[in-house]
Motif scaffolding. Structure first.
Motif, PDB file in Angstrom:
ATOM      1  N   ASP A  41       0.849  -1.191   0.000  1.00  0.00           N
ATOM      2  CA  ASP A  41       0.000   0.000   0.000  1.00  0.00           C
ATOM      3  C   ASP A  41       0.895   1.256   0.000  1.00  0.00           C
ATOM      4  O   ASP A  41       2.056   1.198  -0.411  1.00  0.00           O
ATOM      5  N   LYS A  42       0.402   2.370   0.481  1.00  0.00           N
ATOM      6  CA  LYS A  42       1.160   3.628   0.437  1.00  0.00           C
ATOM      7  C   LYS A  42       1.900   3.920   1.745  1.00  0.00           C
ATOM      8  O   LYS A  42       2.199   5.087   2.048  1.00  0.00           O
ATOM      9  N   SER A  43       2.210   2.875   2.499  1.00  0.00           N
ATOM     10  CA  SER A  43       2.898   3.068   3.788  1.00  0.00           C
ATOM     11  C   SER A  43       4.222   3.812   3.631  1.00  0.00           C
ATOM     12  O   SER A  43       4.556   4.678   4.446  1.00  0.00           O
ATOM     13  N   PHE A  44       4.990   3.473   2.611  1.00  0.00           N
ATOM     14  CA  PHE A  44       6.299   4.111   2.434  1.00  0.00           C
ATOM     15  C   PHE A  44       6.144   5.616   2.226  1.00  0.00           C
ATOM     16  O   PHE A  44       6.913   6.411   2.791  1.00  0.00           O
ATOM     17  N   ASN A  45       5.137   6.014   1.458  1.00  0.00           N
ATOM     18  CA  ASN A  45       4.907   7.442   1.227  1.00  0.00           C
ATOM     19  C   ASN A  45       4.554   8.157   2.530  1.00  0.00           C
ATOM     20  O   ASN A  45       5.048   9.261   2.794  1.00  0.00           O
TER      21      ASN A  45
END
Length: 332
Positions: A41-45
């Motif tokens: 998902d967009k966890s890194f962002n």
């Protein structure tokens, strides 16, 4: 007291900001280390945003930028930590105000103490997650906590033999970084139960004391994607043979004190026997079960011959206890 809070992050874009900000709100927290574990998902962002927004937030990924699991992520976090105290927080959980107030007092007061464990509460994300929690038989558990005061010298044996005393959760633990020199890092070969294995190692070679056992210092979030709710059967499997095998081999290699190693040996033999007998284990007469276990123990003794010395210590210890009880009965 300055604490490094380690947060492994995997598919937690909805929750990780609350986790990080709950840690940053604690005056004892010197840094928050995010280990982003190749989320889909967009966890890194979100982690990048947090690292840019807050100077105390440090973001890391594994060298190959692949998913390695919670153990490897926590281990990387420990290696990157810059301060003398380590605390953990799951990316979908959060700390409560004054999280480290009592623990810091206890650790500052006594240099011989390696860590403090405290109660963790439960926060249900929605009704569905609460129903799943009930379905796997955990609805009666309002807190994850050890429910009695245990002296650190007896913590290992008590956790090992008395399931009814409860347990502690990663979110409720703070330890000196030096304890990992004795325990080693989290076992990266375990898919589940890696935290329980580590807590038992800490109890075996360190001094852990209780803090707040009836009022939570953190909240674990229960939602539909939790490991506990999604992989309950797998979790039950890892709580048996893999857990005890890992602990015994660790204790054997590190020459754990004899009585503790003998107790691990007995648990390991039990787990092998139960797996061998499968569903029949609870149906067999006690004497027949003991025979199966004796055969298992003989096989293990051949493989691990040094265990004989530990067993002698345990048998001698039990003999002393029996004699003391007998003398007390005669006196009365």
């Amino acid at each position: 007291m300055q604490i490094s809070v380690i947060i492994p992050v995997y598919n937690a874009e909805k929750y990780v900001r609350q986790a990080v900000e709950s840690a940053l709100s604690q005056p004892e927290v010197a840094e928050v280390i995010l280990i982003e574990d190749a989320s889909s998902d967009k966890s890194f962002n979100v982690c990048q945003e947090l690292a840019n927004e807050y100077p105390r937030v440090k973001l890391f990924r594994h060298k190959d930028q692949k998913n390695h699991g919670a153990s490897a992520s926590r281990n990387l976090g420990i290696q990157k930590a810059n301060f003398d105290y380590i605390a953990f927080l799951d990316a979908d959980d959060f700390y409560l105000p004054r999280r480290f107030k009592l623990a810091s007092k206890k650790l500052n007061k006594c240099s011989e103490i390696d860590g403090v464990y405290e109660a963790v509460g439960i926060y249900f994300q929605d009704k569905e997650s609460q129903e799943k929690w009930a379905f796997i038989g955990r609805s009666s558990r309002k807190l994850t906590t050890v429910n009695i005061i245990i002296e650190p010298d007896f913590l290992f044996e008590t956790l090992l033999k008395k399931q009814e005393v409860g347990w502690f959760h990663a979110d409720g633990l703070v330890v000196r970084k030096t304890i990992f020199e004795r325990t080693g890092y989290f076992d990266e070969n375990l898919e589940f139960s890696e935290d329980i294995v580590m807590w038992l190692k800490m109890a075996a070679v360190g001094k852990l004391i209780p803090g707040s056992l009836d009022i939570p210092v953190a909240m674990r979030r229960v939602h539909s994607h939790n490991h506990v709710t999604r992989f309950h059967k797998k979790l039950l499997y890892y709580s048996n043979l893999p857990r005890w095998e890992t602990l015994f081999i660790w204790g054997y290699k590190n020459r754990l004190e004899p009585i503790k190693l003998a107790l691990l040996f007995s648990q390991y033999a039990d787990s092998i026997t139960n797996q061998t007998l499968e569903t029949k284990a609870n149906l067999l007469p006690r004497n027949l079960y003991k025979l199966y276990k004796a055969i298992t123990m003989i096989t293990l003794i051949i493989k691990y011959p040094r265990i004989i010395q530990s067993l002698r210590h345990l048998w001698g210890f039990k003999k002393i206890i029996f004699m003391n009880k007998s003398m007390n009965l005669l006196r009365s």
